[in-house]
Design an enzyme around this catalytic site. Structure first.
Site, PDB file in Angstrom:
ATOM      1  N   HIS A 176      -2.835  15.490  10.071  1.00 37.82           N
ATOM      2  CA  HIS A 176      -2.770  16.266   8.821  1.00 37.82           C
ATOM      3  C   HIS A 176      -2.095  17.607   9.064  1.00 37.82           C
ATOM      4  O   HIS A 176      -1.149  17.988   8.371  1.00 37.82           O
ATOM      5  CB  HIS A 176      -4.193  16.475   8.259  1.00 37.82           C
ATOM      6  CG  HIS A 176      -4.255  17.413   7.094  1.00 37.82           C
ATOM      7  ND1 HIS A 176      -4.467  16.972   5.802  1.00 37.82           N
ATOM      8  CD2 HIS A 176      -4.107  18.762   7.008  1.00 37.82           C
ATOM      9  CE1 HIS A 176      -4.457  18.019   4.981  1.00 37.82           C
ATOM     10  NE2 HIS A 176      -4.241  19.123   5.699  1.00 37.82           N
ATOM     11  N   GLU A 177      -2.609  18.324  10.059  1.00 34.87           N
ATOM     12  CA  GLU A 177      -2.091  19.678  10.307  1.00 34.87           C
ATOM     13  C   GLU A 177      -0.621  19.646  10.710  1.00 34.87           C
ATOM     14  O   GLU A 177       0.181  20.447  10.233  1.00 34.87           O
ATOM     15  CB  GLU A 177      -2.927  20.368  11.391  1.00 34.87           C
ATOM     16  CG  GLU A 177      -4.329  20.730  10.932  1.00 34.87           C
ATOM     17  CD  GLU A 177      -4.341  21.736   9.787  1.00 34.87           C
ATOM     18  OE1 GLU A 177      -3.406  22.542   9.700  1.00 34.87           O
ATOM     19  OE2 GLU A 177      -5.265  21.689   8.968  1.00 34.87           O
ATOM     20  N   GLU A 205      -0.840  19.082   0.336  1.00 31.02           N
ATOM     21  CA  GLU A 205      -2.079  18.664   1.000  1.00 31.02           C
ATOM     22  C   GLU A 205      -2.158  17.140   1.094  1.00 31.02           C
ATOM     23  O   GLU A 205      -2.582  16.580   2.112  1.00 31.02           O
ATOM     24  CB  GLU A 205      -3.293  19.197   0.235  1.00 31.02           C
ATOM     25  CG  GLU A 205      -3.714  20.575   0.666  1.00 31.02           C
ATOM     26  CD  GLU A 205      -4.054  20.602   2.147  1.00 31.02           C
ATOM     27  OE1 GLU A 205      -4.796  19.731   2.614  1.00 31.02           O
ATOM     28  OE2 GLU A 205      -3.563  21.495   2.844  1.00 31.02           O
ATOM     29  N   TYR A 208       2.846  25.920  -1.996  1.00 32.91           N
ATOM     30  CA  TYR A 208       1.444  25.703  -1.663  1.00 32.91           C
ATOM     31  C   TYR A 208       0.502  26.248  -2.742  1.00 32.91           C
ATOM     32  O   TYR A 208      -0.370  27.067  -2.481  1.00 32.91           O
ATOM     33  CB  TYR A 208       1.132  26.331  -0.301  1.00 32.91           C
ATOM     34  CG  TYR A 208      -0.094  25.731   0.349  1.00 32.91           C
ATOM     35  CD1 TYR A 208      -0.114  24.394   0.738  1.00 32.91           C
ATOM     36  CD2 TYR A 208      -1.237  26.485   0.548  1.00 32.91           C
ATOM     37  CE1 TYR A 208      -1.235  23.829   1.314  1.00 32.91           C
ATOM     38  CE2 TYR A 208      -2.368  25.936   1.131  1.00 32.91           C
ATOM     39  CZ  TYR A 208      -2.359  24.609   1.501  1.00 32.91           C
ATOM     40  OH  TYR A 208      -3.473  24.052   2.078  1.00 32.91           O
ATOM     41  N   HIS A 243       1.869  19.268   7.922  1.00 25.16           N
ATOM     42  CA  HIS A 243       2.280  20.497   7.225  1.00 25.16           C
ATOM     43  C   HIS A 243       3.576  21.037   7.822  1.00 25.16           C
ATOM     44  O   HIS A 243       4.399  21.619   7.114  1.00 25.16           O
ATOM     45  CB  HIS A 243       1.182  21.560   7.293  1.00 25.16           C
ATOM     46  CG  HIS A 243       0.082  21.348   6.303  1.00 25.16           C
ATOM     47  ND1 HIS A 243       0.314  21.236   4.950  1.00 25.16           N
ATOM     48  CD2 HIS A 243      -1.251  21.209   6.468  1.00 25.16           C
ATOM     49  CE1 HIS A 243      -0.846  21.055   4.322  1.00 25.16           C
ATOM     50  NE2 HIS A 243      -1.813  21.025   5.216  1.00 25.16           N
ATOM     51  N   HIS A 248      -6.792  21.487  -2.133  1.00 28.74           N
ATOM     52  CA  HIS A 248      -7.561  20.511  -1.350  1.00 28.74           C
ATOM     53  C   HIS A 248      -8.438  19.641  -2.249  1.00 28.74           C
ATOM     54  O   HIS A 248      -9.147  18.770  -1.762  1.00 28.74           O
ATOM     55  CB  HIS A 248      -8.473  21.209  -0.335  1.00 28.74           C
ATOM     56  CG  HIS A 248      -7.747  21.930   0.760  1.00 28.74           C
ATOM     57  ND1 HIS A 248      -7.345  23.241   0.645  1.00 28.74           N
ATOM     58  CD2 HIS A 248      -7.344  21.514   1.987  1.00 28.74           C
ATOM     59  CE1 HIS A 248      -6.743  23.611   1.766  1.00 28.74           C
ATOM     60  NE2 HIS A 248      -6.717  22.580   2.597  1.00 28.74           N
ATOM     61  N   ASP A 279      -8.821  28.209  -4.025  1.00 31.09           N
ATOM     62  CA  ASP A 279      -8.144  27.232  -3.161  1.00 31.09           C
ATOM     63  C   ASP A 279      -6.697  26.999  -3.621  1.00 31.09           C
ATOM     64  O   ASP A 279      -6.220  25.869  -3.690  1.00 31.09           O
ATOM     65  CB  ASP A 279      -8.963  25.922  -3.161  1.00 31.09           C
ATOM     66  CG  ASP A 279      -8.412  24.852  -2.231  1.00 31.09           C
ATOM     67  OD1 ASP A 279      -7.826  25.217  -1.191  1.00 31.09           O
ATOM     68  OD2 ASP A 279      -8.558  23.661  -2.564  1.00 31.09           O
TER      69      ASP A 279
HETATM   70 ZN   LIG Z   1      -3.845  20.971   4.899  1.00 36.60          ZN
END
Ligand SMILES: [Zn+2]
Length: 339
Positions: free
Chosen positions: A157-158, A181, A172, A161, A259, A254
């Site tokens: 996931h990270e 996301e 974002y 990005h 998310h 957020d």
């Molecule tokens: Zn993320």
């Protein structure tokens, strides 16, 4: 020139907020650290010449907030006694393998960016993040969260990005942020599925399985199969993700619920992959990858624009017309018209 990056940690701020409000000290400290990370400029990428192969260096911060930390394992080196080091090393390799083997992408920037990591960051730090040039992992507090190296999909996931940063550059916030996301969840899950050679039918479709400590009522941070059901716990709160556009959450928190509303496109991908059958990284993954990196997607794309782009990618990439029809049907099931 390095494209603009943003700070994303795997545990969303509203989860740590909920814990902090109840006086959970590690969450309070983690929130303060994350605020500092968000405010800091992301680290510049290393200026060394690319090696044209996977290169990994794992550092140990020894519970300080210093990166990269002491080097404890390098590319090709044997496993060490510390499981966190080996899990980080392996998961970086798994992420590289999906992008290289399946999509022909040379690391996350397409130009052999070294995939480095620092483990044992901070004291009981309840998070993990990509700082623009490396993965940084906390050990978790052991009460709510386990060691953040346990979930390969979190690392996928990270790092995704980073892929988004170097390709579509999705803004974002709001729907484009939820798409940013979501594609991280999609390819994070595909990293795990490819590493385990699991079919779409066999995959767990969870993000962060194994991260929640024993006693916490939940299975993961998010579920692509059943958004909104990953956890429901007195300390952690309840998974707020919608699975359908009619339940879209309008919020200023957020970054506009990036998310949270990611549950909608996440579920569309799950529906598509399971409807197509076989391995999700093949047809469904190729369509999403082409959409993300094809150069046509606007940085401020909303759900409908992204959905239409996936249909176009399905038509362009697959002569079998039923593939595009299945893509349209998957989006329709989450309330988005892509026809
Ligand atoms: Zn993320």
């Amino acid at each position: 020139m390095t494209p603009a990056a943003h700070f994303c940690s795997i545990v969303p701020p509203y989860v740590l907020d909920h814990l902090a409000e109840q006086g959970h000290e590690p969450a309070q400290l983690s929130l303060a650290l994350d605020a500092a990370h968000r405010a800091a400029r992301l680290t510049a990428l290393p200026a060394k010449a690319p090696a044209h192969q996977l290169t990994r260096i794992i550092g140990d911060a020894h519970h300080t907030q210093k990166t990269p930390g002491r080097t404890v394992r390098q590319e090709g080196g044997a496993p060490v006694a510390d499981g966190s080091v080996n899990r980080a090393y392996d998961a970086l390799g798994d992420t590289f393998a999906l992008y290289q083997d399946v999509y022909g992408r040379h690391s996350i920037d397409g130009s052999w960016l070294p995939l480095d990591a620092t483990v044992h960051y901070g004291v009981k730090y309840d998070n993990a993040f990509w700082d623009g040039s490396r993965m940084v992992f906390g050990d978790g507090d052991g009460v709510i969260f386990n060691d953040f190296t346990v979930s390969v999909d979190v690392i996928g996931h990270e790092l995704t990005h980073g892929v988004t940063q170097y390709s579509a550059g999705l803004d974002y916030h709001d729907q484009s942020g939820a798409l940013n996301e979501s594609v991280s969840d999609v390819f994070g899950s595909l990293v795990k599925q490819y590493a385990l050679r699991q079919s779409a039918a066999d995959a767990d479709w969870l993000i962060g399985a194994g991260l929640l400590a024993p006693g916490i009522q939940g299975v993961a941070l998010r579920s692509m199969k059943a958004p909104g059901t990953a956890y429901d716990d007195p300390q952690l709160g309840k998974d707020p993700q919608p699975a359908h556009l009619r339940d879209y959450v309008d919020t200023s928190e957020d970054e506009g619920g990036v998310h949270i509303n990611s549950g909608i496109p996440n579920h569309a991908f799950y529906l598509l992959a399971t409807a197509l059958g076989g391995n999700a990284w093949e047809t469904a993954g190729r369509i999403w990858y082409a959409t993300l990196t094809g150069g046509e997607l606007a940085h401020d794309a909303d759900f409908t624009a992204f959905a239409r782009a996936t249909v176009a990618a399905a038509r362009a990439g697959f002569s079998d017309a039923s593939v595009a029809t299945t893509v349209v049907a998957a989006w329709s099931q989450v309330g988005i018209s892509a026809g």
